[in-house]
Design a protein around this motif. Structure first.
Motif, mmCIF file in Angstrom:
data_model
loop_
_atom_site.group_PDB
_atom_site.id
_atom_site.type_symbol
_atom_site.label_atom_id
_atom_site.label_comp_id
_atom_site.label_asym_id
_atom_site.label_seq_id
_atom_site.Cartn_x
_atom_site.Cartn_y
_atom_site.Cartn_z
ATOM 1 N N UNK A 187 31.315 21.905 36.001
ATOM 2 C CA UNK A 187 32.505 22.753 36.044
ATOM 3 C C UNK A 187 32.421 23.803 37.133
ATOM 4 N N UNK A 188 31.203 24.241 37.409
ATOM 5 C CA UNK A 188 31.082 25.460 38.188
ATOM 6 C C UNK A 188 31.847 25.439 39.500
ATOM 7 N N UNK A 189 31.543 24.470 40.318
ATOM 8 C CA UNK A 189 32.130 24.503 41.656
ATOM 9 C C UNK A 189 33.657 24.495 41.667
ATOM 10 N N UNK A 190 34.280 23.497 41.032
ATOM 11 C CA UNK A 190 35.738 23.500 41.110
ATOM 12 C C UNK A 190 36.364 24.706 40.421
ATOM 13 N N UNK A 191 35.760 25.090 39.298
ATOM 14 C CA UNK A 191 36.413 26.169 38.554
ATOM 15 C C UNK A 191 36.270 27.495 39.274
ATOM 16 N N UNK A 192 35.115 27.761 39.816
ATOM 17 C CA UNK A 192 34.962 29.055 40.490
ATOM 18 C C UNK A 192 35.889 29.113 41.698
ATOM 19 N N UNK A 193 36.146 27.944 42.232
ATOM 20 C CA UNK A 193 37.085 27.919 43.339
ATOM 21 C C UNK A 193 38.476 28.315 42.853
ATOM 22 N N UNK A 194 38.821 27.818 41.697
ATOM 23 C CA UNK A 194 40.097 28.201 41.106
ATOM 24 C C UNK A 194 40.133 29.694 40.835
ATOM 25 N N UNK A 195 39.030 30.211 40.385
ATOM 26 C CA UNK A 195 38.974 31.644 40.102
ATOM 27 C C UNK A 195 39.237 32.443 41.373
ATOM 28 N N UNK A 196 38.727 31.922 42.474
ATOM 29 C CA UNK A 196 38.947 32.639 43.722
ATOM 30 C C UNK A 196 40.400 32.631 44.137
ATOM 31 N N UNK A 197 41.162 31.757 43.556
ATOM 32 C CA UNK A 197 42.583 31.743 43.870
ATOM 33 C C UNK A 197 43.390 32.664 42.960
ATOM 34 N N UNK A 198 42.734 33.228 42.011
ATOM 35 C CA UNK A 198 43.469 34.042 41.055
ATOM 36 C C UNK A 198 43.909 35.353 41.678
ATOM 37 N N UNK A 199 44.996 35.897 41.159
ATOM 38 C CA UNK A 199 45.470 37.168 41.709
ATOM 39 C C UNK A 199 44.416 38.271 41.670
ATOM 40 N N UNK A 200 43.639 38.317 40.607
ATOM 41 C CA UNK A 200 42.723 39.441 40.507
ATOM 42 C C UNK A 200 41.632 39.376 41.561
ATOM 43 N N UNK A 201 41.421 38.196 42.097
ATOM 44 C CA UNK A 201 40.397 38.109 43.123
ATOM 45 C C UNK A 201 40.969 38.383 44.505
ATOM 46 N N UNK A 202 42.257 38.267 44.631
ATOM 47 C CA UNK A 202 42.864 38.472 45.933
ATOM 48 C C UNK A 202 43.226 39.942 46.079
ATOM 49 N N UNK A 203 42.273 40.660 46.562
ATOM 50 C CA UNK A 203 42.387 42.114 46.479
ATOM 51 C C UNK A 203 42.804 42.746 47.782
ATOM 52 N N UNK A 204 43.334 41.982 48.669
ATOM 53 C CA UNK A 204 43.597 42.535 49.992
ATOM 54 C C UNK A 204 44.568 43.704 49.960
ATOM 55 N N UNK A 205 45.586 43.595 49.119
ATOM 56 C CA UNK A 205 46.573 44.680 49.068
ATOM 57 C C UNK A 205 45.915 45.999 48.661
ATOM 58 N N UNK A 206 45.126 45.936 47.618
ATOM 59 C CA UNK A 206 44.478 47.163 47.151
ATOM 60 C C UNK A 206 43.516 47.678 48.213
ATOM 61 N N UNK A 207 42.800 46.765 48.813
ATOM 62 C CA UNK A 207 41.855 47.156 49.842
ATOM 63 C C UNK A 207 42.563 47.837 51.001
ATOM 64 N N UNK A 208 43.694 47.304 51.337
ATOM 65 C CA UNK A 208 44.463 47.903 52.414
ATOM 66 C C UNK A 208 44.905 49.313 52.038
#
Lengths: 250, 427
Positions: A143-164
Motif C-alpha cells: 500500500x505504501x507507495x501508491x497511497x502515500x502518493x495519493x496523500x501527497x495530492x491531498x489539499x492538506x499537503x499542498x501548502x503553497x498558498x500558506x507558505x506564500x
C-alpha cells in the motif's frame, strides 16, 4: 524517540484547539497490529484504508478551514497596515505608535500560526507515511507507495498558498518594524527573550523545531525513505526557551 | 508567478497543470488591478481534465474485481491501490467491488477520487461537472418546491436566501437540476457534492446514504477571496452584504451560496478581531501613550526574536518537504528502473531495497526548479555516479545510496549553518 511518542508530545504542545485534529496514529497502529494475515484479508485492508481515509478527510477539513481563515486574515492585515500608515500624519504620534505596535504583534502571531499549520501538515504526512510503512511491513502489503502518493495530492499537503502568505508576512514586517538597531544590551535581550518565550505560539514553534530534530535523529528503522538527520546548530539556544521536560530527549 | 510544488509525473493520471492561474475562471468581470499579483488571470473551475482522469481511474478500479495481488503486475496494482485512500467513498466502492464481481451499473464516475486527479490544487475553488450542471434555465418547478420544503424544515432562517436563489434565479448554477438528482438525495446536496474542486463527497454514490454529512470542502484562494471582498464592498460592506448578493456579483462557476455564506460569516468575525486602527488607544492620556511607546520598543525586540524562530521553523519545514518529495521521487524512479530491468534483462537483482539514489532525471528537475541553492550541490553530486552504475549489480547501487545520503545530510547541514539566526552571545 518513537514516532507515536513524538507525535503525542507534539500534540500536547500544540495549540489546544488543534489537539483533536492530528492523525489518529495510535488507532491506526492498533488496526495494523491486529491484522494477522499475510497477505491481509480484504476486509482487514479495507478497515485500515477506511480509517486512514477518514483521518485524511479530517485533516483536510481542518487544514482547509484554517487556510480559509488565514486568507481572510492576511488580507485584513494588509488593509489595516495600509490604513495605519496612511493615517500616520493625521493622528497623534503616540497613538500611531500604539497602532503600529499592535500591528506588529498581529503580524508576528499570524505568521506563527501559519507556520504551525505547515508544521501540522508535515506531522500528519509523516504519520501517514509511517503508518503505511508499518502496514506494509506487517502484512507484506504494497500500500505504501501508491497511497502515500495519493496523500501527497491531498489539499492538506499542498501548502503553497500558506507558505506564500508566510513569506508575505515576513515582507510585511519591513513596513512596520524599525530597522534592527545593532547594539542591544545582552541583558535586555534576555529579558525580552523570556517575555517572548511565554507566548504560546513562540513556545510551540521552538518545540516544533526541537522535536523535528529529535524525530530525525538516527533511528533503528532508518531506511531509504527516511530523512537525513537534522542538526540545528542553535538547538542549545532554542532549548533554553523550554522548561525542563520530563521526557528525556536523546 | 509563485513557485509551484514539484509536480510529480504519475503514471496514474494526467500531468497536472501548474497550479495557479488556470483553474478558476470568472466569467464576470473581475477588477484585475486590485488583484494580488500572484496570478495572472481570473480563474474559474473547470472540470474537463478531471472528468477524464476520473473516468480512467474508474475503469482501472472496475478492473480490480477482487483479484489477488500476485496475479497482477505491480504497475496495475499501483493503479488500483492508489484510489484506496482518497475518500471513504472509494473504500465503500472497493468493498463492494470485492464482494460483487460485476459492476456495470456504477453511476457517476464524477464522485470518484477527485482529490487524486490531475486537477491541481490550491487555486481550485470549485469544479463543476459538466454533466451535472447544464442547468440554469429549466428548473422543474414542482421538484424545486418539494426540495425547498424539505430544506425549509431543517435549516434556519438565513437559508431562505438559498431558497430564494433557487426559485428566482433561473441562471443560478448553485442548485443542480433536480431532474438529474437521484430521488433520495436532495438537490442541494447533489449540487454541492458535484462542485468539489479537488474534493470528494463523503457519501458514495452506490449507497445513497443520508446527505446530512456533506463534507464538501471548498478551497478558498487569495484570488477568490479578493473577488469576494470586491463584491462585498460593492454591496456596502460585510454587514450589509447578503450571501445571495455576493454570490451573484462574484459570478464564479460552481460557487454555491452555502460557500459564500460560511465564508461571509468568517469574514465578519475576522473584521472585528484586528481592532487595530479603531483607536483602541483613544481616550488615553499622552502620559499613558508615551509609556506605551517605551514598552513597545522592548516588545519589538521580543517580537523580532519570535519572528526569527518562526522563520527558522518555516525554513526547516520547507527543506524537509523538498527532501521528502525528492526521496519519494527517487524511490519511484528506482522502482521503474527496477521493473524495466526485470523485464528486459535476465540479470536478477537480488535485493530491491538496497539502492535508492539513481540519477534524478526529469522528475527531479522539475522538483529542483524551486529548490533552494543548498540542495544544488547535492544534485550535481549525485548525477554522474548514478547514471553510470545503475545498470550494474546491486552492490554498486547500494554504494551510491550511501554517497547520496551523506550528500543529502551535508547539504542539509549546510543549509542550517548558513542561516542568519542571531546566535546567543553568552552561550
Amino acid at each position: 524517540m518513537k514516532f507515536g511518542k513524538w507525535l503525542k508530545k507534539q500534540i500536547e504542545q500544540s495549540l489546544p484547539e488543534w489537539r483533536e485534529q492530528f492523525v489518529s496514529y495510535k488507532e491506526l497502529k492498533q488496526i495494523v497490529s491486529s491484522i494477522s494475515g499475510c497477505p491481509p484479508s480484504p476486509a482487514d485492508e479495507a478497515e485500515f484504508v477506511a480509517l486512514l481515509d477518514a483521518e485524511i478527510d479530517k485533516i483536510n477539513a481542518f487544514f482547509l478551514e484554517q487556510e480559509e481563515e488565514f486568507i481572510i486574515m492576511h488580507r485584513e492585515l494588509q488593509e489595516v497596515i495600509k490604513t495605519a500608515l496612511e493615517r500616520k500624519a493625521t493622528v497623534p504620534a503616540a497613538q500611531h505608535e500604539a497602532e503600529i505596535a499592535e500591528i506588529r504583534r498581529e503580524i508576528v502571531n499570524f505568521h506563527g500560526e501559519m507556520v504551525l499549520l505547515l508544521n501540522y501538515s508535515s506531522i500528519n504526512y509523516i504519520g501517514a507515511a509511517k503508518i503505511l510503512k508499518k502496514y506494509d511491513k506487517r502484512t507484506g502489503g504494497v500500500l505504501r507507495l501508491p497511497v502515500i502518493e495519493t496523500v501527497r495530492e491531498q489539499p492538506f499537503f499542498k501548502t503553497e498558498t500558506v507558505s506564500q502568505m508566510v513569506r508575505e508576512c515576513e515582507a510585511m514586517m519591513e513596513a512596520v518594524f524599525p530597522t534592527a538597531p545593532e547594539g542591544q544590551a545582552a541583558a535586555r535581550r534576555d529579558r525580552d527573550a523570556l517575555a517572548a518565550a511565554e507566548q504560546r505560539i513562540f513556545r510551540n514553534t521552538v518545540a516544533a523545531l526541537l522535536t523535528m530534530q529529535d524525530v530525525r535523529s538516527g533511528s533503528s528503522t532508518h531506511g531509504r525513505h527516511s530523512l537525513p538527520p537534522l542538526n540545528l546548530p542553535d538547538s542549545d539556544w532554542l532549548r533554553s526557551f523550554q522548561p525542563p521536560s520530563p521526557i528525556p530527549i536523546q | 508567478m509563485p513557485s509551484s510544488l514539484p509536480i510529480l509525473p504519475n503514471s496514474l493520471k494526467d500531468i497536472p497543470r501548474p497550479c495557479t492561474a488556470q483553474n478558476i475562471l470568472m466569467p464576470g468581470q473581475l477588477p484585475n488591478d486590485s488583484m494580488p499579483s500572484h496570478h495572472s488571470a481570473p480563474q474559474s473551475a473547470t472540470l474537463h481534465p478531471r472528468a477524464s482522469v476520473v473516468r480512467s481511474r474508474y475503469s482501472a478500479m472496475v478492473g480490480y474485481s477482487a483479484s489477488s495481488a500476485d496475479s497482477v503486475s505491480s504497475h496495475e496494482r499501483h493503479l488500483m491501490a492508489a484510489p484506496f485512500i482518497c475518500q471513504s467513498s472509494n473504500v465503500k466502492v472497493l468493498q463492494s467491488l470485492c464482494n460483487n464481481s460485476t459492476h456495470g451499473g456504477h453511476t457517476e464516475p464524477t464522485w470518484f477520487p477527485a482529490s487524486v486527479d490531475g486537477v491541481p490544487d490550491y487555486t481550485d475553488a470549485v469544479a463543476v461537472p459538466h454533466n451535472h450542471t447544464q442547468s440554469g434555465t429549466s428548473t422543474i418547478p414542482s421538484n424545486v418546491a418539494k426540495q425547498n420544503e424539505w430544506w425549509a424544515d431543517i435549516m434556519d432562517d438565513d437559508w431562505k436566501d438559498i431558497l430564494d436563489a433557487t426559485a428566482t434565479d433561473s441562471q443560478s448554477k448553485s442548485m443542480a437540476q433536480p431532474s438529474n438528482s437521484t430521488a433520495s438525495q436532495p438537490a442541494f446536496n447533489k449540487s454541492t457534492s458535484s462542485y468539489s474542486g479537488e474534493i470528494c463527497p463523503v457519501t458514495s454514490p452506490s449507497n445513497n446514504s443520508s446527505a446530512s454529512a456533506t463534507k464538501q470542502r471548498m478551497r478558498w484562494t487569495p484570488e477568490l477571496h479578493e473577488c469576494f471582498v470586491q463584491a462585498v464592498n460593492k454591496l456596502g460592506g460585510s454587514e450589509k452584504a447578503t450571501p445571495k448578493g455576493v454570490l451573484k456579483l462574484m459570478k464564479v462557476d460552481g460557487l454555491t451560496i452555502y460557500h459564500v455564506k460560511s465564508h461571509l460569516q468568517k469574514y465578519r468575525t475576522a473584521r472585528f478581531k484586528p481592532d487595530l486602527s479603531e483607536g483602541v488607544t483613544q481616550g488615553k492620556t499622552t502620559q499613558e501613550l508615551s509609556l506605551d511607546l517605551k514598552t513597545s520598543m522592548d516588545l519589538t525586540e521580543a517580537l523580532r526574536l519570535q519572528m526569527e524562530v518562526q522563520k527558522r521553523l518555516h525554513e526547516q519545514l520547507e527543506i524537509q518537504r523538498k527532501l521528502q518529495l525528492r526521496i519519494e521521487e527517487q524511490g519511484k524512479y528506482l522502482q521503474k528502473m527496477f521493473e524495466k530491468q526485470c523485464k528486459s534483462s535476465t540479470l536478477k537483482v537480488q535485493d530491491p531495497s538496497s539502492g535508492d539514489t539513481a540519477t534524478p532525471s526529469e522528475p527531479s528537475h522539475s522538483a529542483d526548479k524551486d529548490s533552494d541553492a543548498s540542495l544544488d550541490p547535492n544534485r550535481t553530486g549525485v548525477n554522474p555516479p548514478g547514471v553510470a552504475e545503475f545498470g550494474e549489480n546491486s552492490t554498486n547501487v547500494g554504494a551510491n545510496q550511501k554517497t547520496a545520503r551523506t550528500e543529502l545530510s551535508s547539504s542539509v547541514t549546510t543549509a542550517n549553518d548558513g542561516s542568519e539566526l542571531p546566535q546567543r552571545e553568552a552561550s
